[in-house]
Design an enzyme around this catalytic site. Structure first.
Site, PDB file in Angstrom:
ATOM      1  N   GLU A   1     -13.055  -2.903   7.505  1.00 57.30           N
ATOM      2  CA  GLU A   1     -12.592  -3.085   8.894  1.00 57.30           C
ATOM      3  C   GLU A   1     -13.718  -2.677   9.857  1.00 57.30           C
ATOM      4  OE1 GLU A   1      -9.980   0.123  10.114  1.00 57.30           O
ATOM      5  OE2 GLU A   1      -8.952  -1.132  11.592  1.00 57.30           O
TER       6      GLU A   1
ATOM      7  N   ASN B   1      -8.503  -6.628  16.776  1.00 60.88           N
ATOM      8  CA  ASN B   1      -9.165  -6.065  15.597  1.00 60.88           C
ATOM      9  C   ASN B   1      -8.996  -7.126  14.504  1.00 60.88           C
ATOM     10  OD1 ASN B   1      -9.973  -4.587  13.381  1.00 60.88           O
ATOM     11  ND2 ASN B   1      -8.895  -2.719  13.987  1.00 60.88           N
TER      12      ASN B   1
ATOM     13  N   LYS C   1      -5.315  -7.905  13.363  1.00 63.89           N
ATOM     14  CA  LYS C   1      -4.497  -6.750  12.953  1.00 63.89           C
ATOM     15  C   LYS C   1      -3.202  -6.637  13.769  1.00 63.89           C
ATOM     16  CE  LYS C   1      -5.200  -1.735  12.183  1.00 63.89           C
ATOM     17  NZ  LYS C   1      -6.262  -0.709  12.199  1.00 63.89           N
TER      18      LYS C   1
ATOM     19  N   GLU D   1      -6.713   2.842  19.127  1.00 65.52           N
ATOM     20  CA  GLU D   1      -6.591   1.401  18.837  1.00 65.52           C
ATOM     21  C   GLU D   1      -5.622   0.700  19.785  1.00 65.52           C
ATOM     22  OE1 GLU D   1      -6.824  -0.389  14.934  1.00 65.52           O
ATOM     23  OE2 GLU D   1      -6.910   1.614  14.084  1.00 65.52           O
TER      24      GLU D   1
ATOM     25  N   CYS E   1      -6.387  -2.288   7.421  1.00 68.64           N
ATOM     26  CA  CYS E   1      -6.150  -0.849   7.446  1.00 68.64           C
ATOM     27  C   CYS E   1      -4.684  -0.459   7.536  1.00 68.64           C
ATOM     28  CB  CYS E   1      -6.981  -0.201   8.556  1.00 68.64           C
ATOM     29  SG  CYS E   1      -7.050   1.600   8.338  1.00 68.64           S
TER      30      CYS E   1
ATOM     31  N   ASN F   1     -10.631   2.069   7.900  1.00 68.20           N
ATOM     32  CA  ASN F   1     -11.345   3.266   8.390  1.00 68.20           C
ATOM     33  C   ASN F   1     -10.282   4.338   8.496  1.00 68.20           C
ATOM     34  OD1 ASN F   1     -14.264   2.663   9.948  1.00 68.20           O
ATOM     35  ND2 ASN F   1     -12.952   0.867   9.806  1.00 68.20           N
TER      36      ASN F   1
HETATM   37  N1  CDV Z   1      -7.982   2.221  11.168  1.00 65.71           N
HETATM   38  C1  CDV Z   1      -6.696   2.533  10.897  1.00 65.71           C
HETATM   39  O1  CDV Z   1      -5.801   1.707  11.015  1.00 65.71           O
HETATM   40  N2  CDV Z   1      -6.450   3.804  10.509  1.00 65.71           N
HETATM   41  C2  CDV Z   1      -5.108   4.245  10.268  1.00 65.71           C
HETATM   42  C3  CDV Z   1      -4.882   5.613  10.810  1.00 65.71           C
HETATM   43  C4  CDV Z   1      -3.415   5.897  11.005  1.00 65.71           C
HETATM   44  C5  CDV Z   1      -5.479   6.706  10.105  1.00 65.71           C
HETATM   45  C6  CDV Z   1      -4.730   4.151   8.797  1.00 65.71           C
HETATM   46  O2  CDV Z   1      -3.587   3.764   8.539  1.00 65.71           O
HETATM   47  O3  CDV Z   1      -5.514   4.464   7.912  1.00 65.71           O
END
Ligand code: CDV
Length: 309
Positions: A46, A106, A123, A142, A168, A193
């Site tokens: 990501e 995203n 996303k 975000e 993610c 991430n």
């Molecule tokens: N980049 C993300 O979406 N991170 C999220 C947050 C909540 C840590 C994740 O679900 O990993």
């Protein structure tokens, strides 16, 4: 057998000051390695081109837009597309997208082996918050910088299979996999991430975070009988640590390959897309076993509403 040899190309940390050209050079090195190892497809994380900028609170729209790409490919990423085409390897990676009419997403894309973009996903489950939150140990903005994706969870006929993407936080939601599962998805590609500590709960550290990550991926893969390729950005970005945990999960829900470091690292696995058939035709034969007359709440309600007493 329909074997797609997949490289999951984890990226180590990208510092705030690091330029896209440097990152693209690192991605090309991983791509070269993947091609030498026989990969058909390489999946990157990501927001692969920059640091995880939603940790930084910004108010100036012009500054915010410096983290976004308004064309893809562009000058910085063209060398990556060119090398992928030369090598005949498909790629998937995430980036912050600004559309011509000014929307911010995203996003992740999938190319074919000729370097043409054949799939785009934006996303949907955006975590975090939109205003500065002093109660958190660090920010996760975000909801400030992105709009929820407007493309649904499409599945594409590509690379000889049925391919889907999510990003993610989407991986923690069973609906993500099921909507793709209902389109027959055989491989879900996703980048992430994930900070190694919960910003709202300091005693939830890397062990728990990796556990929840794998639990979600393995359940999603098994319950929809699909491959899942989950690729991390990992390590210390300007004092903010991201957990690693890049894995390839088979349609039985088993982890078949896993990274060992928090740096740039490639893992490779030959994924037989026909291995998705057994689960899809037996215990998770949706047409025979699903009871949609009892699932209405899933799409008619978001929050919890306990029954009245
Ligand atoms: N980049 C993300 O979406 N991170 C999220 C947050 C909540 C840590 C994740 O679900 O990993």
């Amino acid at each position: 057998m329909r074997t797609l040899t997949v490289g999951a190309a984890q990226l180590g940390p990208i510092q705030k000051a690091e330029g896209r050209q440097e990152v693209v050079a690192r991605m090309i090195a991983l791509l070269d390695d993947a091609a030498a190892k026989g990969c058909d497809l390489v999946v990157f994380p990501e927001l692969a081109l920059t640091t995880f900028f939603p940790r930084w609170y910004m108010t100036d729209p012009a500054e915010i837009d410096t983290w976004f790409e308004s064309v893809m490919p562009n000058a910085a990423t063209k060398p990556l597309f060119d090398r992928a085409r030369e090598l005949g390897v498909a790629i998937s990676f995430g980036y912050a997208e600004k559309t011509p009419d000014g929307h911010h997403f995203n996003t992740s894309i999938l190319t074919d082996k000729a370097g043409a973009i054949v799939g785009k996903y934006r996303k949907i489950h955006l975590p975090g918050h939109s205003e500065f939150d002093e109660k958190r140990a660090f920010q996760h903005l975000e909801k400030r910088y992105f709009e929820p994706g407007d493309l649904g969870f499409p599945v594409w006929h590509a690379l000889g299979g049925l391919m889907g993407m999510c990003i993610c936080n989407d991986r923690r939601w069973p609906e993500t996999y099921r909507v793709m599962g209902l389109q027959g998805v055989e491989m879900v590609m996703l980048g992430f991430n994930t900070p190694s500590v919960n910003s709202q709960k300091s005693d939830e550290g890397i062990e728990d975070r990796l556990f929840h990550h794998k639990l979600s991926l393995q359940a999603g893969a098994y319950q929809n009988s699909t491959w899942v390729i989950a690729v991390a950005k990992a390590g210390d970005e300007d004092g903010h640590h991201l957990m690693g945990g890049t894995v390839i999960v088979d349609p039985n829900g088993k982890v078949v390959a896993e990274t060992k470091t928090e740096g740039d690292e490639l893992i490779v696995h030959p994924c037989d897309l026909d291995a998705t058939r057994f689960g899809k035709e037996t215990i998770f034969d949706f047409k025979r076993h699903r009871r949609i007359e009892h699932y209405g709440l899933i799409t008619s309600q978001t929050g919890v509403e306990p029954p009245s007493v």
